[in-house]
Design a protein around this motif. Structure first.
Motif: not given
Length: 334
Positions: A1-11, A13-20, A23-29
């Motif tokens: 879901m996070f890897g799709l280009n359509a995610f960037d058009s969702l609201k 993706s701009k929120s603090v929780a969405g950005k967090k 970052d979590t999903v794409f974090s190796q740790s």
């Protein structure tokens, strides 16, 4: 879901929780921690699978729990600071529940474990105290028989003498640890325990026990399906017969379809998680359950159960004061 280009058009993706979240999903740790969590909980899930199974679990619970603790240590690289808090929780929850005399005695009497470490298991103080306590409870009031079991028959088993030294008595030593499920400790005692008759009888009784009430709870569910508000005048004998047939019929269908999963196959259970009854194609095979009247709908490996109709709630009308009028009943359709 996070890897799709359509995610960037969702609201989002701009929120603090969405950005967090991104970052979590794409974090190796994060995924490294998920891997550690799975490595820790997988041994415990396997123990729960054994306890919740349909075979006697008393011979295996204590030994498998010990193995689970060792697996957790290995998963955390043997660092005491990492695994000790987890093991302390396991010890706290299991104390007085999973370490009583029956569990320890079953661990000792299971040849699958005893053959691997005869010296340590047979010489452990807590093991011998548990066995003596069980012998006293199993043969109450007969000190002569208790002494015979502890001082003679128990030594025959510990030293693998007499019938325990038979040609095939030690075959369990060759069993691979991963194939424990195929080993039957009750059958082993039935075959080779003749030289210690009293200990044999005690071992068979203890090793045939379960360690949870899961089997009873599943049986109660079957009773609830048979004894409903619409069928509440069944005799006890007929009710027991119906539940017996229904419960074993379900087991038969599960084994026939090979729907019973091992603990190592938990990832294969995803396709069995369905939400309600789904629409099916015209080539679906349907079978009518002779007991419940429900329809079994098979779609590939998934079998769902559809009730024949929705049960309506029965509501009684208030009694009439007139002596000549009987109380009337109606079905509430709400």
């Amino acid at each position: 879901m996070f890897g799709l280009n359509a995610f960037d058009s969702l609201k989002h993706s701009k929120s603090v929780a969405g950005k967090k979240s991104y970052d979590t999903v794409f974090s190796q740790s994060f995924w490294n921690k998920v891997t550690h969590v799975l490595e820790v909980f997988k041994p415990l899930v396997e123990v729960l699978h054994i306890v919740d199974g349909d075979r006697p679990s008393m011979p295996w619970l204590y030994g498998k729990l010990k193995e689970a603790k060792e697996d957790i240590k290995s998963a955390l690289n043997g660092v005491e600071g990492n695994y000790k808090p987890l093991l302390d929780i396991i010890e706290l929850k299991g104390k007085g529940r999973l370490d009583n005399e029956l569990h320890v005695t079953a661990y000792f009497l299971n040849p699958f474990y005893f053959a691997k470490n005869r010296a340590d298991i047979g010489g452990a103080l807590e093991v011998m105290e548990a066995i003596q306590k069980c012998v006293e409870m199993f043969f109450p009031g007969d000190e002569i028989l208790q002494g015979n079991v502890i001082n003679r028959e128990l030594q025959i088993y510990k030293n693998l003498e007499a019938s325990f030294r038979a040609k095939f008595a030690n075959c369990y030593e060759e069993i691979n640890a991963n194939s424990w499920f195929s080993f039957d400790p009750v059958g082993w005692w039935s075959n080779y325990g003749g030289s210690a008759k009293n200990l044999q009888r005690m071992a068979i009784r203890i090793l045939s026990l379960t360690t949870s009430s899961s089997g009873c709870e599943r049986n109660w569910s079957s009773f609830a399906m048979v004894h409903t508000k619409n069928r509440n005048r069944l005799t006890t004998e007929k009710l027991n017969d119906l539940v017996y047939v229904q419960f074993n019929s379900k087991l038969f269908y599960k084994k026939k379809r090979n729907d019973i999963l091992e603990a190592s196959d938990y990832n294969k259970a995803q396709h069995m998680m369905v939400d309600g009854v789904q629409d099916v194609e015209s080539d679906v095979d349907e079978e009518i359950d002779p007991i419940t009247g429900a329809t079994h709908m098979e779609v590939g490996d998934v079998v769902q159960l559809r009730e024949p109709c929705e049960e309506k709630e029965f509501v009684s009308e208030p009694e009439d004061n007139d002596e000549n009028n009987d109380a009337e009943c109606r079905w509430d359709e709400d």
